[in-house]
Design an enzyme around this catalytic site. Structure first.
Site, short mmCIF file in Angstrom:
data_model
loop_
_atom_site.label_atom_id
_atom_site.label_comp_id
_atom_site.label_asym_id
_atom_site.label_seq_id
_atom_site.Cartn_x
_atom_site.Cartn_y
_atom_site.Cartn_z
N HIS A 118 0.83 -1.23 0.12
CA HIS A 118 0.07 -0.09 0.01
C HIS A 118 0.84 1.23 0.25
CE1 HIS A 118 -3.66 -2.25 2.08
NE2 HIS A 118 -3.32 -2.60 0.64
N ILE A 178 0.70 6.86 0.40
CA ILE A 178 0.15 5.82 1.04
C ILE A 178 -1.32 5.72 1.00
CG2 ILE A 178 0.01 4.78 3.33
CD1 ILE A 178 1.91 7.14 4.29
N CYS A 179 -1.57 4.40 0.67
CA CYS A 179 -3.15 4.17 0.39
C CYS A 179 -3.89 3.63 1.75
CB CYS A 179 -3.18 3.03 -0.65
SG CYS A 179 -5.03 2.69 -1.20
N LEU A 180 -4.37 4.60 2.41
CA LEU A 180 -4.91 4.44 3.83
C LEU A 180 -6.05 5.28 3.95
CD1 LEU A 180 -4.26 2.99 6.53
CD2 LEU A 180 -2.97 4.95 7.18
#
Lengths: 181, 152
Positions: free
Chosen positions: B84, B91-93
């Site tokens: 991620h 950041i993929c969050l």
């Protein structure tokens, strides 16, 4: 004496720490300051009303508690009134006032105060009497929505003036009749 | 007079220094110079794939913080290799955009990121890494993230 300098880890320091913890208990979950105009959500989380209001405005289609994501709404928060509240400057100039607390008045046993019979009759006939006028005015407008009045000087303007005068006379006569009858 | 967002940032900075979460330190001098840009040094948690590694997280705060989420990305030499985390640091969050809440703090975000790293079982870049880093905006918040993988 040389040994007397330095901090003493004594009860005074512990007390300070406890005090700090106590204060943190009443911090708004958004601004992390002591909550002012405090409100508490149904899920039990404390906020300043201005902070919570701004958050609910930020996401109008997804109103959830910032802490636990329970569904909340502006009407379903409870204001907290401590003894020291009030008097301070009002920080809510830009925010609608805090919602009021919910309290129910004891039931009122008096019935609706009765009006004179004649009064009621008068009101009733007036209501029915007004009906044709509103009916005429709405159905004599050509087309929907309501068109603008015709420009001055055109034949249509004259017609409209005439019509409105006719209705005015009818209304006057009707009211006179009501008063005299 | 400090704005509400500055006031809150000062409070958070103080807390971050007095009670730093394990494995995290804030670059205090940098933050003092510009309160809207923080650098946080993060250690990989012991017992995970990232043990012993050091990362840097960059936080940028807008004037609407905490109602708006901060811009968070990895920066510096070592960008963690994680499904991620893109190689440009993005950041993929979900809590960084859709699921942001003003009750979250820098500390909470850092902890989430460390725990995201910790639950990783295999170090690899996201599948679309090369395409993404060529086409994305500099600001990770401009990306329309698609949160689909809850496992790591």
């Amino acid at each position: 004496m040389a040994t007397s300098s330095g901090s003493e880890p004594g009860p005074s320091r512990e007390g300070e720490e406890n005090k700090e913890k106590d204060e943190r208990m009443f911090e708004c979950n958004i601004c992390l300051d002591t909550a002012r105009d405090a409100v508490v959500s149904m899920c039990g989380h404390l906020f300043c009303w201005p902070c919570l209001h701004q958050w609910l405005d930020t996401r109008p289609n997804r109103q959830v508690c910032p802490v636990c994501k329970a569904v909340i709404s502006k009407d379903k928060v409870i204001p907290l009134y401590g003894r020291g509240s009030g008097k301070q400057e009002d920080p809510r100039n830009k925010v609608p006032p805090r919602p009021p607390g919910h309290r129910t008045e004891p039931e009122n046993t008096n019935g609706f105060p009765g009006f004179g019979f004649g009064d009621g009759g008068f009101q009733m006939s007036f209501g029915i009497g007004a009906f044709p006028f509103s009916f005429f005015t709405s159905s004599f407008n050509f087309g929907e929505p309501r068109p603008n009045p015709a420009p001055v000087g055109t034949p249509q303007f004259g017609e409209e003036q005439f019509l409105s005068r006719v209705f005015l006379y009818i209304a006057c006569v009707f009211i006179l009749w009501l008063l005299l009858a | 007079m400090a704005s509400p967002s500055q006031k809150r940032l000062q409070r958070e900075l103080k807390l971050m220094q007095s009670e730093p979460p394990p494995g995290m330190t804030v670059d205090h001098e940098e933050a003092m110079q510009d309160l809207t840009r923080w650098i946080i040094n993060v250690e990989g948690a012991p017992g995970t794939l990232y043990e012993g590694e050091h990362f840097q997280l960059q936080f940028k705060f807008g004037s609407r913080y905490p109602f708006d989420s901060p811009q968070v990305m990895f920066t510096g030499q070592n960008i963690p290799i994680h499904p991620h985390v893109y190689s440009n640091g993005h950041i993929c969050l979900s809590i960084l955009t859709d699921d942001w809440s003003p009750a979250l703090s820098v500390q909470a975000v850092c902890l989430s990121i460390v725990s995201m790293l910790s639950s990783c079982k295999e170090k690899k870049r996201p599948l679309d890494n090369t395409f993404y880093i060529k086409t994305c905006h500099k600001n990770p918040k401009k990306t329309k993230w698609w949160y689909h993988d809850d496992e790591v």
